[in-house]
Write a protein that holds these residues in place. Sequence first.
Motif, PDB file in Angstrom:
ATOM      1  N   GLY A 143      40.475  53.687  35.102  1.00 29.45           N
ATOM      2  CA  GLY A 143      41.550  52.974  34.429  1.00 29.45           C
ATOM      3  C   GLY A 143      41.974  51.735  35.204  1.00 29.45           C
ATOM      4  O   GLY A 143      41.490  51.464  36.307  1.00 29.45           O
ATOM      5  N   GLN A 144      42.890  50.986  34.634  1.00 27.34           N
ATOM      6  CA  GLN A 144      43.372  49.758  35.264  1.00 27.34           C
ATOM      7  C   GLN A 144      43.999  50.035  36.627  1.00 27.34           C
ATOM      8  O   GLN A 144      43.811  49.265  37.577  1.00 27.34           O
ATOM      9  N   ALA A 145      44.736  51.132  36.744  1.00 27.98           N
ATOM     10  CA  ALA A 145      45.373  51.467  38.021  1.00 27.98           C
ATOM     11  C   ALA A 145      44.327  51.697  39.108  1.00 27.98           C
ATOM     12  O   ALA A 145      44.513  51.290  40.264  1.00 27.98           O
ATOM     13  N   ALA A 146      43.212  52.327  38.746  1.00 28.93           N
ATOM     14  CA  ALA A 146      42.142  52.555  39.715  1.00 28.93           C
ATOM     15  C   ALA A 146      41.494  51.244  40.133  1.00 28.93           C
ATOM     16  O   ALA A 146      41.185  51.037  41.318  1.00 28.93           O
ATOM     17  N   LEU A 147      41.288  50.344  39.172  1.00 31.97           N
ATOM     18  CA  LEU A 147      40.716  49.027  39.473  1.00 31.97           C
ATOM     19  C   LEU A 147      41.589  48.277  40.477  1.00 31.97           C
ATOM     20  O   LEU A 147      41.084  47.689  41.452  1.00 31.97           O
ATOM     21  N   GLU A 148      42.885  48.311  40.263  1.00 31.10           N
ATOM     22  CA  GLU A 148      43.798  47.606  41.162  1.00 31.10           C
ATOM     23  C   GLU A 148      43.887  48.295  42.524  1.00 31.10           C
ATOM     24  O   GLU A 148      44.076  47.635  43.555  1.00 31.10           O
ATOM     25  N   ARG A 149      43.707  49.606  42.542  1.00 32.70           N
ATOM     26  CA  ARG A 149      43.841  50.355  43.789  1.00 32.70           C
ATOM     27  C   ARG A 149      42.616  50.223  44.685  1.00 32.70           C
ATOM     28  O   ARG A 149      42.752  50.032  45.890  1.00 32.70           O
TER      29      ARG A 149
END
Length: 256
Positions: free
Chosen positions: A183-189
């Motif tokens: 997800g987007q949160a994983a990409l940013e993390r």
Amino acid sequence: MPKQATPEPSPRKKTARETRATKPRTLAIDIGGSGLKALVLDPQGKALDERQRVKTPRPATPKSVLSALEKLIQPLGGFERVSVGFPGVVEEGVTRTAPNLHPDWAGFDLEGALHKLTRRPVRVLNDAGVQGFGVIEGRGVEMVLTLGTGMGCALYVDGKYVPNLELAHHPLQGKKTYEDYVGQAALERVGKKKWNKHVRKVLDQIQPIWNPRKIYVGGGNARLLDFTLPKNTTVTDNVAGLLGGFALWKNEPVQQ
């Protein structure tokens, strides 16, 4: 001297909207965790206008999203019916889950609310399911994955949709779900490089389980993929999430 005849004015060039059969036109709406998009399709499923997009309001309650959609569709032309892709489980037009929007969507009659707003018949389906209808070939087992705020998933058998396959929330490793990984949160993390490794792991994981003939990867973050995809996997244009809305009205008559 004889009076010269006044030349006939050149006929106005017809717009794409005017040169096609005009009814029924479909308003296609894609409700996403980060953006709301809308487009009007002609009776053959082709876009009549430029896609309209606004950010998804926060908090993304049904009331705020419907208010944003009302403003979003105002610049678009007329339409006779509405198709909606929604990021969660949908049963007979009622939204059951919306993990990337707001808890108030549980048990919300989205079909009824949009019918009241537009005064047009409405059909609502999971957003990955709608996107798949814009790209599938209709042969064998085909799967759609969408990479955006979350991860969408849809499965088709000989062109028939298997509803509400919420693979995103299934554990992939330990307590972490597929969506936790891509997800987007994983990409940013974790960053783009490691995120690509996660997406590759997801693709490797689903292959021996569903054995799909074709996998289509879409969504706003699909453009970030930078590894060699499996032979049966294709990246699709994100506009498919709107174009697929035409399929929700398949076999309805076209009016001239």
